[in-house]
Structures are given as structure tokens and as C-alpha cells.
Write an enzyme that holds these catalytic residues in place. Sequence first.
Site, PDB file in Angstrom:
ATOM      1  N   CYS A  44      89.311 -17.452   9.173  1.00  0.00           N
ATOM      2  CA  CYS A  44      89.562 -16.156   9.802  1.00  0.00           C
ATOM      3  C   CYS A  44      90.804 -16.132  10.704  1.00  0.00           C
ATOM      4  O   CYS A  44      90.720 -15.836  11.898  1.00  0.00           O
ATOM      5  CB  CYS A  44      88.347 -15.701  10.596  1.00  0.00           C
ATOM      6  SG  CYS A  44      86.873 -15.626   9.600  1.00  0.00           S
ATOM      7  N   ASN A 262      98.542 -14.553  -4.201  1.00  0.00           N
ATOM      8  CA  ASN A 262      97.130 -14.934  -4.329  1.00  0.00           C
ATOM      9  C   ASN A 262      96.215 -14.173  -3.374  1.00  0.00           C
ATOM     10  O   ASN A 262      95.069 -14.536  -3.175  1.00  0.00           O
ATOM     11  CB  ASN A 262      96.967 -16.453  -4.093  1.00  0.00           C
ATOM     12  CG  ASN A 262      95.611 -16.953  -4.547  1.00  0.00           C
ATOM     13  OD1 ASN A 262      95.128 -16.582  -5.618  1.00  0.00           O
ATOM     14  ND2 ASN A 262      94.962 -17.778  -3.730  1.00  0.00           N
ATOM     15  N   THR A 263      96.706 -13.110  -2.790  1.00  0.00           N
ATOM     16  CA  THR A 263      95.847 -12.413  -1.824  1.00  0.00           C
ATOM     17  C   THR A 263      94.887 -11.442  -2.507  1.00  0.00           C
ATOM     18  O   THR A 263      93.956 -10.948  -1.882  1.00  0.00           O
ATOM     19  CB  THR A 263      96.681 -11.631  -0.775  1.00  0.00           C
ATOM     20  OG1 THR A 263      97.441 -10.646  -1.468  1.00  0.00           O
ATOM     21  CG2 THR A 263      97.604 -12.532   0.008  1.00  0.00           C
ATOM     22  N   ASP A 361      97.827   1.057   0.616  1.00  0.00           N
ATOM     23  CA  ASP A 361      98.648   1.754   1.606  1.00  0.00           C
ATOM     24  C   ASP A 361     100.012   2.136   1.059  1.00  0.00           C
ATOM     25  O   ASP A 361     100.623   3.091   1.518  1.00  0.00           O
ATOM     26  CB  ASP A 361      98.870   0.845   2.825  1.00  0.00           C
ATOM     27  CG  ASP A 361      97.654   0.824   3.724  1.00  0.00           C
ATOM     28  OD1 ASP A 361      96.959   1.840   3.788  1.00  0.00           O
ATOM     29  OD2 ASP A 361      97.405  -0.223   4.354  1.00  0.00           O
ATOM     30  N   ALA A1056      70.222 -17.809  28.097  1.00  0.00           N
ATOM     31  CA  ALA A1056      69.709 -17.054  29.245  1.00  0.00           C
ATOM     32  C   ALA A1056      70.624 -17.151  30.473  1.00  0.00           C
ATOM     33  O   ALA A1056      70.171 -16.956  31.603  1.00  0.00           O
ATOM     34  CB  ALA A1056      68.285 -17.501  29.604  1.00  0.00           C
ATOM     35  N   GLU A1261      75.783 -13.890  30.211  1.00  0.00           N
ATOM     36  CA  GLU A1261      75.374 -12.707  29.465  1.00  0.00           C
ATOM     37  C   GLU A1261      75.546 -11.366  30.179  1.00  0.00           C
ATOM     38  O   GLU A1261      75.716 -10.347  29.514  1.00  0.00           O
ATOM     39  CB  GLU A1261      73.886 -12.837  29.081  1.00  0.00           C
ATOM     40  CG  GLU A1261      73.642 -13.980  28.134  1.00  0.00           C
ATOM     41  CD  GLU A1261      72.168 -14.151  27.863  1.00  0.00           C
ATOM     42  OE1 GLU A1261      71.740 -13.894  26.740  1.00  0.00           O
ATOM     43  OE2 GLU A1261      71.438 -14.531  28.794  1.00  0.00           O
TER      44      GLU A1261
HETATM   45  C1  FAD Z   1      93.102 -10.082   4.261  1.00  0.00           C
HETATM   46  C2  FAD Z   1      93.790  -9.036   3.438  1.00  0.00           C
HETATM   47  C3  FAD Z   1      94.136  -7.829   4.031  1.00  0.00           C
HETATM   48  C4  FAD Z   1      94.747  -6.849   3.281  1.00  0.00           C
HETATM   49  N1  FAD Z   1      95.039  -5.658   3.879  1.00  0.00           N
HETATM   50  C5  FAD Z   1      95.569  -4.654   3.150  1.00  0.00           C
HETATM   51  C6  FAD Z   1      95.832  -3.385   3.732  1.00  0.00           C
HETATM   52  O1  FAD Z   1      95.592  -3.163   4.916  1.00  0.00           O
HETATM   53  N2  FAD Z   1      96.341  -2.419   2.948  1.00  0.00           N
HETATM   54  C7  FAD Z   1      96.635  -2.636   1.637  1.00  0.00           C
HETATM   55  O2  FAD Z   1      97.102  -1.726   0.987  1.00  0.00           O
HETATM   56  N3  FAD Z   1      96.421  -3.823   1.052  1.00  0.00           N
HETATM   57  C8  FAD Z   1      95.886  -4.830   1.771  1.00  0.00           C
HETATM   58  N4  FAD Z   1      95.639  -6.047   1.193  1.00  0.00           N
HETATM   59  C9  FAD Z   1      95.925  -6.221  -0.233  1.00  0.00           C
HETATM   60  C10 FAD Z   1      97.261  -6.873  -0.468  1.00  0.00           C
HETATM   61  O3  FAD Z   1      98.276  -5.978  -0.171  1.00  0.00           O
HETATM   62  C11 FAD Z   1      97.318  -7.294  -1.909  1.00  0.00           C
HETATM   63  O4  FAD Z   1      96.312  -8.234  -2.132  1.00  0.00           O
HETATM   64  C12 FAD Z   1      98.628  -7.939  -2.243  1.00  0.00           C
HETATM   65  O5  FAD Z   1      99.681  -7.071  -2.055  1.00  0.00           O
HETATM   66  C13 FAD Z   1      98.629  -8.509  -3.647  1.00  0.00           C
HETATM   67  O6  FAD Z   1      99.820  -9.239  -3.827  1.00  0.00           O
HETATM   68  P1  FAD Z   1      99.814 -10.769  -4.268  1.00  0.00           P
HETATM   69  O7  FAD Z   1     101.233 -11.181  -4.415  1.00  0.00           O
HETATM   70  O8  FAD Z   1      99.030 -11.592  -3.340  1.00  0.00           O
HETATM   71  O9  FAD Z   1      99.068 -10.655  -5.646  1.00  0.00           O
HETATM   72  P2  FAD Z   1      98.284 -11.740  -6.469  1.00  0.00           P
HETATM   73  O10 FAD Z   1      96.921 -11.906  -5.882  1.00  0.00           O
HETATM   74  O11 FAD Z   1      99.064 -12.962  -6.645  1.00  0.00           O
HETATM   75  O12 FAD Z   1      98.162 -10.955  -7.840  1.00  0.00           O
HETATM   76  C14 FAD Z   1      97.468  -9.749  -7.894  1.00  0.00           C
HETATM   77  C15 FAD Z   1      97.535  -9.115  -9.283  1.00  0.00           C
HETATM   78  O13 FAD Z   1      98.835  -8.620  -9.548  1.00  0.00           O
HETATM   79  C16 FAD Z   1      99.335  -9.125 -10.771  1.00  0.00           C
HETATM   80  N5  FAD Z   1     100.754  -9.338 -10.583  1.00  0.00           N
HETATM   81  C17 FAD Z   1     101.335  -9.971  -9.527  1.00  0.00           C
HETATM   82  N6  FAD Z   1     102.665  -9.884  -9.648  1.00  0.00           N
HETATM   83  C18 FAD Z   1     102.933  -9.226 -10.784  1.00  0.00           C
HETATM   84  C19 FAD Z   1     104.123  -8.847 -11.443  1.00  0.00           C
HETATM   85  N7  FAD Z   1     105.320  -9.109 -10.932  1.00  0.00           N
HETATM   86  N8  FAD Z   1     104.013  -8.185 -12.614  1.00  0.00           N
HETATM   87  C20 FAD Z   1     102.817  -7.891 -13.150  1.00  0.00           C
HETATM   88  N9  FAD Z   1     101.657  -8.232 -12.564  1.00  0.00           N
HETATM   89  C21 FAD Z   1     101.722  -8.883 -11.387  1.00  0.00           C
HETATM   90  C22 FAD Z   1      98.547 -10.380 -11.026  1.00  0.00           C
HETATM   91  O14 FAD Z   1      98.459 -10.621 -12.424  1.00  0.00           O
HETATM   92  C23 FAD Z   1      97.216 -10.080 -10.399  1.00  0.00           C
HETATM   93  O15 FAD Z   1      96.404  -9.407 -11.307  1.00  0.00           O
HETATM   94  C24 FAD Z   1      95.046  -7.069   1.907  1.00  0.00           C
HETATM   95  C25 FAD Z   1      94.718  -8.294   1.315  1.00  0.00           C
HETATM   96  C26 FAD Z   1      94.096  -9.272   2.070  1.00  0.00           C
HETATM   97  C27 FAD Z   1      93.736 -10.571   1.426  1.00  0.00           C
END
Ligand code: FAD
Length: 1313
Positions: A44, A262-263, A361, A1056, A1261
Site C-alpha cells: 500500500c 502493468n498497472t 479519467d 483499553a 483510544e
Molecule cells: C492503484 C491504481 C490507481 C489508478 N487510478 C486511476 C485513476 O484515478 N484514474 C484512471 O483513469 N485510471 C486509474 N488507474 C488505471 C491506470 O491509469 C491504468 O491501469 C494504466 O493507465 C494502464 O497502463 P499500463 O501501461 O499500466 O497498462 P498495462 O497494464 O501494461 O496494459 C493494459 C492493457 O493495455 C494494453 N496495451 C498496453 N499498451 C498498449 C499499446 N501500446 N497498444 C495496444 N495495447 C496496449 C495491454 O495489452 C493490456 O491489455 C489506476 C491504476 C492503479 C493500479
Amino acid sequence: MSATKPDTLLFFVNGKKVEEENADPETMLLSYLRDKLRLWRRGCGACTVMVSRYQPSTKTILHFSATACLLPICLLHGAAVTTVEGIGSTKTRLHPVQERIAKANGSQCGFCTPGMVMSMYTLLRNQPQPSMEDIREALAGNLCRCTGYRPIIDGYKTFCEEANCCQLNGNCCKNGETVTDAVGLNGVQDKPQLFDKGEFQPLDPTQELIFPPELILMAERRTCPETLSFCGERMNLLCPGSLEELLELKTKHPEAPLLMGNTHLGPNIKFKGVVHSLLISPVRVQEMFEITHTPKGVWVGAGCSLSELMTSLQKLISENPPEHSELFRALVKQLKNLGSQQIRNLASLGGHIMSVYPNSDLNPVLSAGNCKVSLASSSERRELPLNQEFFVSFGKTLVRPEEIVLSVFIPFTSKGELVCALRHAPRKESAFSTVTCGMQVLFCEGFPVVRDISLFYGGVGATTVKAAKTCQALINKEWSEPVLSQAYDVLLEELVLPPSAPGGKVQFRRGWISCEVPEKLLPLPSDIQPSVQVFQSVSNAQSSHDAVGRPIMHKAALSQATGEAVYCDDLPPTQGELYLALVTSSRAYANIKQLDVSAALQMPGVVDVITSKDIPGKKVRTEFGYDEDILAQTQVLCVGQMVCAVVADTKAHAKRGAAAVRIQYEDLPDPIFTIEEAIEKSSYYEPRRKLERGNVTEAFKSVDHIYEGGIRLGGQEHFYMETQSTLVVPVGEEREFHLYVSTQAPTFIQETVAETLSIPSNKVVCRVKRLGGGFGGKTTKTALLTSIAAVAAWKTNRAVRCVLERGEDMLITGGRHPVLAKYKVGFMNNGKIVAADLQYYANAGFAVDESLVIVEKILVQVDNAYNIPHLRGFGAACRTNLPANTAFRGFGVPQSLLVVENMITDVAMALRMPVDKVQELNMYRGPSLSYHKMEFNPENLHLCWDECKRRCQYDARRRAVEQFNKQNQWKKRGMAIVPMRYGIGFCEGVLNQAAALVHIYKDGSVLVAHAGVEMGQGVHTKMQQVASRELHIPISKIYISETSTGTVPNTCPSAASFGTDANGMAVKEACQILFQRLKPVMEKDPKGSWESWVNTAFFDKISLSATGYYRGPDTYMNWEQMEGRPYSYFTYGVAFSEVELDCLTGDYRTLRTDIVMDIGRSINPSVDIGQVRLTFSLLLQSRYNKTCLMTPFAGRGCVYAGGGLVHSGRAEFGPSGVLYTRGPSQYKIPAVCDMPLSFNVYLLPDTENPLVIYSSKGIGEPCLFLGSVVFFAIKDAVSAARSDSGLSGPFSLDSPATTERACLAAASDLLRK
Ligand SMILES: Cc1cc2nc3c(=O)[nH]c(=O)nc-3n(C[C@H](O)[C@H](O)[C@H](O)COP(=O)(O)OP(=O)(O)OC[C@H]3O[C@@H](n4cnc5c(N)ncnc54)[C@H](O)[C@@H]3O)c2cc1C
Ligand code: FES
């Protein structure tokens, strides 16, 4: 692929080269650091590391923060990783970032501290002279459960002060204290400070680790093979070196996802069990990261991170006229609040678009802004606009499987174009949006007439959607209020949200869509203001050796800041150690027809499956006459109940084994989830309790007014940063067990394990070094978990470790009890309350746990500060089919007091009187008897009250708030003040005891052992201070290693708020005994030193070891006679808060909080002020608590089961009793953005408490309830908004006051559309 030999992964960690020949694409950096490199591991945000990469094109090194839990090691080829251990240590040199957080008391339990340190460190590497805003942004993604963030900010703001300080008269203008603030209660300047900035080492950027030259050479020479390949157990990864190779691979493997940040992929693999046999990562493909400027706009490589995108856009904004950069500004606005910096550093633009989040977003803004994507495959290049057609449906776009997004075009805007971006989220930062919107309007030249408009929404459908009809309705129309109002009607018809729409909150979302009037959405204040802490300094006469009363830093703060502090899961594995994963029930109420473990036993690495039948001793834990299965035997009573456990050689294998266990259920009829259902079916744990003073029924006959109301209070997750962790090691030839457990109750764990294994307690030793937070949740649940691990260790004769994932922990362990309260109150015209009848129903869950005592505690506190002559309280623990709730800091008191305070507010509203006047009129005065006939004197409560009102300038502030509210239609301010009388000690007298063991070694060093467990509350630091005073030696000679049942037996839980009181007395006694023994030696040799006296004593055969014991008060409650003395004494306090509420979004900021506490004579003001802030913030967190997150298109919707406590989302479980809030994405504890902008704490001076050690008082507490002042301030602001709409009198606002609840209660005209 399988035929080719995998490549060797090469990266650096803390300056050391790491070469991994078997890099598994599924291995995240976090587990690699821990399992392979034995470096710390936290979750976290606490897993933040700095990643550095050399960029050959610019010949620069890029440093960015990243969450190690989301970073696959395979993506680190050629990178350098820096962890908290790499920047400094207590053994060599502390880094200023480590030193300042520790000395500013910004580390309590310490679990989050390494992450905080690394976020700040990365910021300073990029910006040695940061602004306050930079610091706030850098720390936005780091969660802390203990400190309330203020001390962390105070420590780190010294970096900006160094950069920007005026240094007038040798003093800093940013010190944070005005002269008025620093004037003490008796008119004397309050001089003492919690830390001395003068001690801090300066930041010297030349001392930092250099980037490994080998990696620079590697990048310059591009020495790597064209395509790197990594093979894992289940997944393979290919990293092509060129675009051609990438496109070829994608043609060959169209089903393989592209791994960028990878997010999105990572959470799907980890939490949803998705497996991809092949992944392709374009991270080495240059073209994916190119940024190309054209006269019409900018092409941004799809591989660029969201942070890089933001930086590029910001640069373009600064270089171009404002009318050309409308779209860039709108995107930057969204980006600033998207996730956290760590996430934005990893997440790519292409990945974001292709993740196709319904509530993205960026996608609505990119679409509205007429952006387009460039797609490439081995056979074709094409461009597609990011429009409604592009976003086909949930998770689907027009991009073909063999194509990749190469780049994204973001155009300049032209004169007359307006671009807006809006997002509404349960928390401003680090929270996915509820609704997002992007709008681009082109006005006719010189006229406010719409020539063209594009309006896209997120969060209102399965994907990003265009409001086409609404756009049509606005084209060629004048941009005016009446036209917009008509357009909103079209919008509401167009964007239909069915009641079961995914994400819930339908009414609110509907309302919010229709009220998105950008000019009305003004930002809330966000500037962090100076804060003060006022405490009494020790007298000059006190010996410099005597540490009592001094603001001494938490004893482990430095090792916590350097990552050296050891938590349960940091213990190195022993030979043959196994990992345990739990299998939990997926049904709320069912018979177990069959438990088939055969497939699990066949899984790689699985050693055994542990079921109830394997338990050699007692298969149930019995509390108050009710049995709870340790592992379910024949029936399950809630979703999440533990059924069996799989032990395997690794965590991953154990988890896969657990997933392979098959359970056949036979559902039983009519499970009970809600309090209402339990009341209807009389489903209670007995006894139900009642307390009454006077004659309530009769008194109602003689009052001027009667009001009947009620309130629902949500539950709350403990969300300790360190999840439940346990390690059971069988030792010795006689089946002894050593338990290393993260628990507040070592003896309870020891006894439960002994009972489960049917062995005597003397064969079980439970040891606790420290906890990464407990908050009451690490007692009963930990005992069950450790018992299961012990059975596994017993059966396999191997050490067994179990550390729950956050989601499992939240599912299994329960939390604070949700409460449904009803009341009837009788009062006079002048506000005097004559009679009140209050009923509390707590949702206890499927097992009794501690619910009965919690309900009792709710009842004995009902009168709080108020002398209501005729008062009746009734309490019941409802038996339901939800996970069993348990102890949580405050133990029912916050729920109890919040209801009473709500009732007082209702009385004030009914009479149209100021709430503080009704409070004052009804307070206890002079020597008094509580409604259970315990005598007390509320004098100090009144001192706190008056002082708090004086400090916050209550009356002037009230006038200013009224003035503000008159001038603002959409934003309202509200304020509140609440008093608190909190009973200290266990109600069960037997628990009020403690023991200690103190050894003096021949070299003069002292080892103290006591019964208290260190969980951030600083009990070890305070015990060292006690020993220092009693032995007359400096604190540096005293050490506390751990809490162990082998050293101090039969301990009572650390709970407590009684830990310091009880253990302090025991340590004091042991030290006094030793000092008395040494006294003759000292008198014989008055010029000797401590060491020489100790040495002489040894040769004189004087024992240098002693035990101390404290027999605490015999507290009791006689429920038949409705009287008792359930506490030792009372701690008093008063809190004030002022908030600003955005009535259109429900978002709010706490502008100021003042707390005045009577905690007697503080043993350690630094620790105590830390506790005040922690406990206050702990209740605040519930604003977002247990937010309902419905499964997409869930049929029946959700079942209300209580929500967060003060200002949070509802705790709703799915229709079948499934908890949906299972992680930080759904459950929002407060982040930096949530802390009060000005947060002042004053300790009442010169107060005595003869009952307790050195006249101190328990503080762990009491302040918790004070957090509710923010709820009442929000209610006050809502009330102001309602009166603008002509509404007055009491109204219902359940706690937590979520953004949507506050918004709907404010009842603005727009929202009522
Ligand atoms: C903790 C957390 C908080 C977040 N908060 C927000 C938020 O507040 N608002 C919001 O909008 N989003 C939020 N997100 C989402 C985040 O924006 C997306 O997960 C992120 O942008 C995905 O990008 P990545 O590079 O990690 O994708 P990856 O996880 O690497 O890939 C995601 C997907 O995209 C495909 N892909 C990646 N690149 C390409 C490419 N060039 N061409 C074709 N396909 C492709 C992959 O095949 C896969 O299916 C959050 C995510 C996390 C984990
Ligand atoms: S100190 Fe931050 S979580 Fe405990």
C-alpha cells in the site's frame, strides 16, 4: 519460445549488480527484493522504490518512484533500483530524509515509513529544492495509518524551508507558529518544540549513490539481443528490441497482451486469477516513447508514462498561447489527480487507453478533444479518431488483436475553443473516479453561441460514452443558463443509469451528471497551514538523565526509517519452511456437502491440506458460551469463513493450491445480513443489556418537546498497514512451538494454540517484536489464524508462515461494528434535556467474538459529558451471516458518543439554538455521578472546553462562517465542537494487571521486558523513560527487545488505553527494587559510576534482576443493579473543526482542527501528541470506508450492512453477503489530502492523576471519538446549504457522511433535477 534459452535479467539494486537467470515474468520486484535479496517488503504505497534509467537519446538519467508490488522484475532490465536500505542506515550514515521523518515523529508503527522515505528521496533526487505542493504530490500515494501525516509533512517541509527560508533574525518565517498561537494557557510563551530542526543534517546531493556506469555503457552500446525472453512457471515474456520485431510477434501471437506499466494487467493477474501464457512487452521499442511536435499538435508515444505525458503537456502549456493549450490544461488537470505519482510513473498512455476503464479519467477528455491514435501492425499503419465508435463496449475498442497503439495525437486548440475536464471521486487523490467528463466547445467568433460541442462521460456506462443528443441540443444555441438547463434535461434522458448500474450511487451520479457546471465547481482550499502543538516542558530542576516528560523520539523510529526494523514477515525463512494459504467460504449460510482437496494435493509444491479433522485439540474457540469453529466443520455461516488451508513450498504454490480446492455447498434458507433483518428475526447474542437512571417513561410526560430520531453508523476496517502475519516454528524434541506473531495479545495466542494442539502452555512461546499497526484487530482473529498455522506445523513438523493478502484480511477479519441507533429525546424550550431513551443495535456477524463486551461499553459511555437526569440505554449484538466484527480502537465508544452528539444536534436544530449552547446547558458540572453511578469531577472537561473555544476563537469563527455562507451559493462552511469523557482501563477488573522483568547486565546495560506490545503507540519508549527515572540513568542504557510469553507470562492484551498505566507501574516497581539493592553500593562509593556500582554489586552477590507487578483497579459493572465502576478514571478532551463543503460534489476540506486534551502529566508529549493525531485521523478515515462496489450489473443490488463510521461510504455487502471492499482501491483510508489543513493540539497543563504512574493518563483510544467533530461540521455545512433551499430543522445524515450523502443532503436545486 520454450526451446530458446531464457535471457539473463540484469539490473542493479542499491548499487549492486543483480543477474537473474530464471526471471519469472510473474515475479514482482516486491517479492524479489524480499525473497531473494532479503530486503524489506511492505504494501500500500509502503513498497515505493526509486527506479533510475539512463536515456541514451538525452544522455540523462531519469529517476522515478514506483510501487514495487506492481513492477515485474523482467521490466527492470538495464535499470537501477534504490530501496530504503540503499540510501542510509543507522550503522553508517542516515540520509536526511530518514533522519527528518524519524526525528519529527513521523514514524509510529513504522510500516509505511520506508515508502514515505523513498517517495521523498525520489522527489529530492529530481528536485533538491521542492515546494510544499511538490511534497504533497510526492506523498499523495503513500498511505499511513498512524500519524495523520502531519508530523511527516512537518519533518519534510524543512526541505522547502531550507530552500526558501527568509532566515529573518536567524528564525524561519515558516516555523508554523504565530505569537498568539504560541501563547500558553497561563499566558506564558509555550517554548518547547517536539523536535529541533537545528539538529538536522543538511541535504547534500553530492553524497547520493551514482548511477552504475555499466548500465550507461549497456544502454549506449545496445548490447542486448534483439528480443529478450523470460520464462516463468505459467507465463513467458518477450521483449523485442525493435518495432518490426514487436509487430511480427504481435502478428504471430495476437492474443498476447502488451505489457507496459502493468498497472492494469498486474491487478487482473493477481486478483482475478487471469493467466496469459505469453506477454509481449514493447518497453525496449524506441518508437513507442517518441514525442513529435507538429504545427497542429503533438504525437505522444503510446509507451510514454502518464508522468512523462504530464511533463510534456506542462511544457507545451508554458510555451504556447493559452488559447492553443486548452486541451493540454484539461488533460493535466485530470492527470494530477489520476492515481498517485508512483502509478503515473508506471502507467503508459497507450495502456491507459487500451485498458478501456468505464470510468477512465483521460479517455473522455481525449475523445472530446478530438485526439486520435496511430495504430500499427506488420501489414498496415492507420489512424483512428478516439470517438464513440472507438470505444465499442466494456473492455473493447476498434483496435485489432494484431495491432498496437503506436502513438496518440493531441491537438492544439484554436481561438474560441473551450475544453473542460471534470472528475468526481470518493477522494480527491488516489481514487478512481465515480463520474468523469470531458467537454470541448467551439464558440462562434465573437458570440457566446455554440458552433460545435463534444461531450464525453466516464462512469455512466460500460465504456466512455458520448452525450450526442445533448451536444445536438446545444449546437447553434446561446451558452446561457436557460439553454444549459434544457440541455441538462436532455442529458438526463440520454445517459440513463438503471438502479443496478455498476458502481452503485445511482441517484448521486445522476444528480452529478446534471449539475456539471464547470464555473460553479470552484476548487476547495488545499494549502497546508502552520499548526501548533502545545505541551508543558519539564521543570529545570529535573535531572538531565530523567527522560520522563520529555518529547523523546520513538525508540525505533530510526530503524523504521532505514528499513532495518523487523516485522513478523521480515524474519528469515527456516529450512523447509512452508507457506499457508486459506480457503474461505463463498457462501453465507450453507452446509458443506463435500470438501474435495484431491486436485489441490496434485498442484506443484503443495505439501498438505489442513482441515478441521486435523486439529488434535479443541476444534472451536469458545467466547461467552458461543463456539466458533477454528476451521468450518460441517456448516459455513458467512462468506469468508475459514474452511481449510493449503501448505506449500512457496506462497504462489499455496495460493494456487487453495484455488484448486473444491467445496460443494447446500445453501440454507434465509441468511441474515442486516440489522433490521436480525431485529425482525430476534437474532441476537445474549444477553442484551439495559442501563437506566431516573424514570425515563414518566419524565417524557413533563417535557416541552419530544423528538424521535436515529442514525446509522458504518463499520470500519482496521486497515493496519501490516496485515495479519504469523509464523509457527516447531522446535525441540518435545514438540515445543515458537510463535512469531503480529498480535496485541501474546498470551491469548499462546493459550489458544495450546488448546488447539492439546498441549500445555509451557510448550508454546509467543514472541512479538513489533506490529505494523493493530487498532484492536490483532487479537481474536490472529489467534484463529495462528492456531491453523500451528496445526499445519504440527502435522508437517515444519515451520509454517501465513501472511494474509490485504483482500483476504479484509474479507476474513471483520472490523468495527456497524450500529443502527434510535432515540427519543424529551427537552424543554430552553434546550435542557430532561429525558432520553437510546437504543443501539450492533451488527456482530456470525461469531460472538468481543461483541457482547463492546455493546456493554457502548452503554456505559452513553452519557458522555451530559447530565441527562432521566436516561435509558439499551444495547444488542445482532447475530448475522457476515464476517464477525471485533475489537477496534475505541471499543464501541465512538459509536456510543456519536449517537448522543447527533441527538444533541437534533435538539439544537429543532429549537433553532446554537449547538454549543445546548451542549453547555446539558453538561455535567461539579462533582458528579455517571448514569451508572460512578463518581467523577468534570472540571478538566470544562477547562478543555473553554480552552478549545478560546484557541479556535469560536464566536468570531462562527460569524465568519455565516458571512462566508451568505456569500457563497455552492460552497458552504460548517463548524462543530464536541466534548469527550472517556473511561480508561478494562471493565473486567482481572485484566487490569501487568508484570515486568528487568535485568541489569555487568556492563551496566539494562534490559526491560514487560507485557505491552509495541504497535506504534510508543509503549516501549515510555517504558524506557520510566526505567530511566527509576534507575537514574540515561535512556541510552536501556533496551527493550520484544514481548514474549517466555519472559513475562500471563499478560493482558495491549488494549483499553491501559498499556502505559499498567506496564509502567510494573516496570517502575522492578526498577525500584533494583535501585534499592544498588543503593548501599552507591552510598559506599558516591563518586562511582553506574557501571562501577553494577560491577561491584555483582561481586557482592547482589541480584541484578527483578520482577515488578502491578495490581490494577478492581473495576466492575453490576448489570442487574445497573451500577458499577467500569473504569479506573476518565481522560477528557474537546475538539473543534471547521470544514468547507462543495455542495455540488460533496467533497470537503477540513480547514482547521483544534484539540485540547487533558492527559494528566504526559510521560512523552511527542508520543502522546502523535497518539492524539492518530486516533483523531483514524476515525476520519471512515469517510470512505467500506464503500459499496457492486459487481458489474449485479442483479439485486447491494445489502446495507453499515458503513464507515464518520464520513465514509456505506459498508455494503453483495446480495449474497460478499464484502466488495477488499483493498485500497475500494476502501479509502485518508491520504495526505485528507488531513486538516491546520491541525493544532494542546495538552492541558498542570493536571494531575494520582491514580496512575507519574500522574499521566491513558491516551491510546480517547481521541477517536473526537474525529466525529468533522462529521458534525459537515452536517453544519449541509444545514447551511439546506437553509438556502428553505429547509430547516433536524434532518437525517447517516455516518459516514460520504461525498454523495453530503451532496444529496445539501439538497441543492441542481441535484434535485
Ligand atoms: C492503484 C491504481 C490507481 C489508478 N487510478 C486511476 C485513476 O484515478 N484514474 C484512471 O483513469 N485510471 C486509474 N488507474 C488505471 C491506470 O491509469 C491504468 O491501469 C494504466 O493507465 C494502464 O497502463 P499500463 O501501461 O499500466 O497498462 P498495462 O497494464 O501494461 O496494459 C493494459 C492493457 O493495455 C494494453 N496495451 C498496453 N499498451 C498498449 C499499446 N501500446 N497498444 C495496444 N495495447 C496496449 C495491454 O495489452 C493490456 O491489455 C489506476 C491504476 C492503479 C493500479
Ligand atoms: S507509521 Fe505510518 S502506518 Fe504506522
